[in-house]
Every structure is written in C-alpha cells, then in structure tokens.
Design a protein around this motif. Structure first.
Motif: not given
Length: 230
Positions: A111-113, A146-148, A152-154, A170-174
C-alpha cells in the motif's frame, strides 16, 4: 412481456454497449499513445512492440518485473508492457503473461507504492483480462478481487488536493479493472456481491467526477454486480 423482462433486456443491451465502447477506446489508446511510448525508449533492453511477437519478449520483461534491485517504477513499467503484449498477442500471449502476473499481485499488496506505480500495475491487469475469460478466471484464482477491493479501503492522510486526486485515480482504475474482470464472469460477480462494504464504496465513487473517462466505472461495476436490485 413483463416489465422485469423488458428492463433486463434493456440493461443487457446497455452493458453490451459499454464494453463495445471500451474495446474501441482501448484500440484508440493503443494506436495513439502506447505505440509512441514504446518507440521512443530504444536505449532500454526491453524489446519494442514494433518487433515480431515472440515468447522471449515476455521472458525479458518478466526478468525486469522480478528484479528487486531495480526501481519499483521500472518494474511496474515492465508489468504494464506485459499486459499490453497479452492484449495485442492473442490467447498464446495471455498464457505467457500469466507466468508473471503473480508478481503483479504481490506488488499491488504494498500500500506504500506511489499512485503512478499502482496505476501501471492496474493497467497491466486490465489489458491481460480484457475480453479473455481464461485470464479472468486466473485473476480470480490469484486473489485479485480481495487485493483490488482493499484499494477502496485506503484513506489518504494528506489534505493536499493533488495528492487526494492521485489516490482517487487509483480507485478509478481499480473500478475499471474489476469491471473488466466481471464482464460475462458469473463467479467474479458472485464473489464481489458478498463483499460487505463494496456497495457503499461504489456509491461514493460513482458520485465523484469521472470526466475524461468513457464511462463512470464505479456505476458500471455497481450495475454489473447487481447492487441496484437490492
């Protein structure tokens, strides 16, 4: 004909049009943007897309992707190109790409990326899965759902608007990747339907500004999963 059946037919036709449009836009993206991107970096050891397609190209890219001594963005660029080759090379290319996608799954769990790196990885998955049922099933087996969904929780700690927008992208791309994975894939739809807070996240994201995108993919995913029927 019942109202329910009429609605179903209209909804099915709408979803079909969504993905016809997506296919056309991906082709345009490839011809206008990606081809130029590959040609301009001749000094790299990674073969260009202009050369004849062969398995060795995946081998070279896979080595870059797995090389932990390299900068993470360079590894993410290799993942991105693997996805593009899978998209343009047909079923055989998708099979070769599969050997390296587990590494993409591993990287995405960090998540640090930086948002830019995450987006490259997400684009790789989208290209690999696009209209490819085999890749969609394997993506599910690699636990990409689950990874994707965890993306959304970030929550962003920064109050700087540009930083907030980067993480929102990033969430849009997910959302887009999950839309690609669930297209004509009942098992993915069922798994997503059972994710407790996903409906809430998609409602929030659907209300955001999706200008510049061909569709509001939070909304598309919301309908594909069937949350609108609850």
């Amino acid at each position: 004909m019942s109202k329910a059946h009429t609605y179903y037919v209209q909804f099915s036709a709408q979803i079909y049009q969504y993905f016809v449009g997506l296919y056309q836009r991906l082709q345009k993206f490839w011809n206008v943007t990606v081809r130029r991107f590959f040609v301009k970096k001749k000094e790299e050891d990674i073969p260009s897309v202009e050369s004849i397609f062969h398995k060795e190209k995946f081998v070279v890219l896979g080595r870059v992707l797995k090389n932990q001594s390299l900068a993470i963005e360079k590894r993410a660029q290799a993942a991105y190109r693997i996805g593009l080759l899978a998209f343009t090379g047909g079923p055989a290319a998708g099979k070769y790409a599969t050997e390296h996608i587990k590494e993409v799954a591993s990287l995405l769990q960090n998540h640090q990326l930086a948002p830019k790196v995450k987006i490259l990885l997400l684009q790789s998955i989208a290209c690999w899965c696009y209209l490819n049922p085999t890749s969609q099933r394997k993506a599910k087996n690699f636990k990409f759902i689950p990874i994707l969904v965890r993306i959304f929780d970030y929550r962003v700690d920064s109050v700087i608007k540009t930083e907030i927008n980067k993480h929102l992208l990033v969430k849009f791309w997910a959302c887009y990747v999950l839309s690609v994975m669930t297209c004509n894939n009942v098992s993915c739809i069922k798994e997503l339907r059972d994710v407790g807070n996903l409906k809430y996240h998609l409602q929030i994201l659907a209300a955001e500004n999706w200008s510049g995108w061909p569709e509001n993919f939070a909304e598309v995913l919301y309908f594909l999963i069937g949350f609108h029927r609850n």
